[in-house]
Design a protein around this motif. Structure first.
Motif, PDB file in Angstrom:
ATOM      1  N   SER A  99       0.833  -1.155  -0.120  1.00  9.62           N
ATOM      2  CA  SER A  99       0.066   0.013   0.097  1.00  9.62           C
ATOM      3  C   SER A  99       0.698   1.349   0.187  1.00  9.62           C
ATOM      4  CB  SER A  99      -1.013   0.188   1.276  1.00  9.62           C
ATOM      5  OG  SER A  99      -1.725  -1.141   1.180  1.00  9.62           O
ATOM      6  N   TRP A 100       0.540   2.038  -0.843  1.00  4.43           N
ATOM      7  CA  TRP A 100       1.348   3.211  -1.148  1.00  4.43           C
ATOM      8  C   TRP A 100       0.454   4.646  -1.134  1.00  4.43           C
ATOM      9  CZ3 TRP A 100       6.567   2.630  -1.965  1.00  4.43           C
ATOM     10  CH2 TRP A 100       7.092   1.369  -2.223  1.00  4.43           C
ATOM     11  N   ARG A 101       1.087   5.839  -0.757  1.00  5.03           N
ATOM     12  CA  ARG A 101       0.405   7.077  -0.714  1.00  5.03           C
ATOM     13  C   ARG A 101       1.386   8.251  -0.883  1.00  5.03           C
ATOM     14  NH1 ARG A 101      -3.778   9.769   3.483  1.00  5.03           N
ATOM     15  NH2 ARG A 101      -5.184   9.818   1.896  1.00  5.03           N
ATOM     16  N   VAL A 122      -3.419  13.929  -3.849  1.00  6.60           N
ATOM     17  CA  VAL A 122      -3.089  12.665  -3.093  1.00  6.60           C
ATOM     18  C   VAL A 122      -3.365  11.497  -3.782  1.00  6.60           C
ATOM     19  CG1 VAL A 122      -3.016  11.725  -0.952  1.00  6.60           C
ATOM     20  CG2 VAL A 122      -3.154  14.257  -0.817  1.00  6.60           C
ATOM     21  N   ASP A 168      -3.131   7.297  -4.071  1.00 10.12           N
ATOM     22  CA  ASP A 168      -3.200   6.084  -3.168  1.00 10.12           C
ATOM     23  C   ASP A 168      -3.000   4.799  -4.123  1.00 10.12           C
ATOM     24  OD1 ASP A 168      -3.730   6.572  -0.370  1.00 10.12           O
ATOM     25  OD2 ASP A 168      -5.206   7.828  -1.200  1.00 10.12           O
ATOM     26  N   THR A 214      -5.835   2.347  -7.781  1.00 10.91           N
ATOM     27  CA  THR A 214      -5.193   3.698  -7.738  1.00 10.91           C
ATOM     28  C   THR A 214      -6.433   4.648  -7.551  1.00 10.91           C
ATOM     29  OG1 THR A 214      -5.017   4.090 -10.060  1.00 10.91           O
ATOM     30  CG2 THR A 214      -2.826   3.171  -8.735  1.00 10.91           C
ATOM     31  N   PRO A 260       3.366  10.117   4.673  1.00 17.22           N
ATOM     32  CA  PRO A 260       2.090   9.505   3.888  1.00 17.22           C
ATOM     33  C   PRO A 260       0.913   9.618   4.712  1.00 17.22           C
ATOM     34  CG  PRO A 260       3.590   7.716   4.094  1.00 17.22           C
ATOM     35  CD  PRO A 260       4.364   9.071   4.647  1.00 17.22           C
ATOM     36  N   GLU A 261       0.932   9.354   6.136  1.00 20.68           N
ATOM     37  CA  GLU A 261      -0.399   9.212   6.700  1.00 20.68           C
ATOM     38  C   GLU A 261      -0.969  10.508   7.223  1.00 20.68           C
ATOM     39  OE1 GLU A 261      -1.537   6.236   7.550  1.00 20.68           O
ATOM     40  OE2 GLU A 261       0.337   4.908   7.189  1.00 20.68           O
ATOM     41  N   ALA A 307      -6.316  14.396   2.095  1.00 19.28           N
ATOM     42  CA  ALA A 307      -6.950  14.056   0.889  1.00 19.28           C
ATOM     43  C   ALA A 307      -8.500  14.662   0.846  1.00 19.28           C
ATOM     44  CB  ALA A 307      -6.821  12.779   0.363  1.00 19.28           C
ATOM     45  N   LEU A 352       5.117   8.172  -4.148  1.00 13.49           N
ATOM     46  CA  LEU A 352       4.690   7.551  -3.047  1.00 13.49           C
ATOM     47  C   LEU A 352       5.643   6.836  -1.979  1.00 13.49           C
ATOM     48  CD1 LEU A 352       2.637   5.574  -5.815  1.00 13.49           C
ATOM     49  CD2 LEU A 352       1.633   7.294  -4.340  1.00 13.49           C
ATOM     50  N   VAL A 411       2.906   2.708   3.013  1.00 13.78           N
ATOM     51  CA  VAL A 411       2.256   2.757   4.149  1.00 13.78           C
ATOM     52  C   VAL A 411       1.877   1.442   4.656  1.00 13.78           C
ATOM     53  CG1 VAL A 411       1.152   4.955   3.581  1.00 13.78           C
ATOM     54  CG2 VAL A 411       0.083   3.013   3.020  1.00 13.78           C
TER      55      VAL A 411
END
Length: 193
Positions: free
Chosen positions: A22-24, A40, A42, A57, A73-74, A78, A188, A191
């Motif tokens: 998982s990426w952000r 943003v 995701d 995505t 990222p957290e 968004a 990214l 997360v």
């Protein structure tokens, strides 16, 4: 930064395994006729043991963040959803890697890959290209838009690169009567899953 490939990942996926998770991260949206704005992004990339990856995505409107500055990222805020996409990535077993403009000419041998992408705004695409070390370059081979799609998409080109544990990405698009041009880009960070 290194990563570990899980035991249940099919060996054919090793050239793409760095996408898993998982990426952000922050990005920017800029396209002819659309005002430049922060986004943003995701991205979630999974597998079920088969020789393909599943992905989703989501791009949401957000504050403009300096691409060079560190970010959490957290903590990214968004807003409204701009777009969504889902599909599959897979190695094109038995195929030569399709050269994509801008792809590196040196380094490890490229692995041919195919991406099947769908967007709820009314288009689907087949992209092909290559994974070469920590970089992926793909371009559309086929794009179809529904009759009610808000903008006919005619071409797509994408690049993803693994840099110091982050994914840097750039999407180009030909739609709304425009030639292929930068559409969105960003970075990214992984997360917690």
């Amino acid at each position: 930064m290194t990563f570990t490939i899980a035991d249940d990942v099919a060996p054919e996926l090793y050239p793409l395994a760095w996408l898993l998770g998982s990426w952000r991260g922050p990005g920017v949206l800029a396209y002819p006729g659309i005002p430049e704005r922060g986004i943003v992004a995701d991205m979630v990339v999974t597998h079920d043991g088969g020789p393909y990856l599943a992905y989703t995505t989501t791009l949401r409107l957000g504050e403009r963040v300096d691409h060079e500055a560190p970010f959490d990222p957290e903590a990214l805020v968004a807003g409204e959803i701009w777009s969504r996409e889902s599909g599959f990535w897979r190695p094109a077993t038995g195929s030569e890697a399709r050269p994509v403009q801008g792809a590196p000419a040196d380094g490890p041998a490229p692995t041919a890959i195919e991406v099947l992408a769908t967007d709820p705004s009314g288009f689907a695409a087949v992209l092909d290209g290559s994974a070469q070390g920590p970089r992926i370059d793909v371009a559309s081979d086929w794009v179809a838009s529904t009759a009610t799609s808000p903008g006919r998409v005619t071409a797509i080109r994408r690049m993803y690169g693994w840099v110091r544990g982050e994914i840097f990405w750039a999407h180009e698009l030909a739609a709304f009567g425009h030639e292929l041009a930068n559409y969105a880009s960003g970075r990214l960070a992984r997360v917690a899953d």
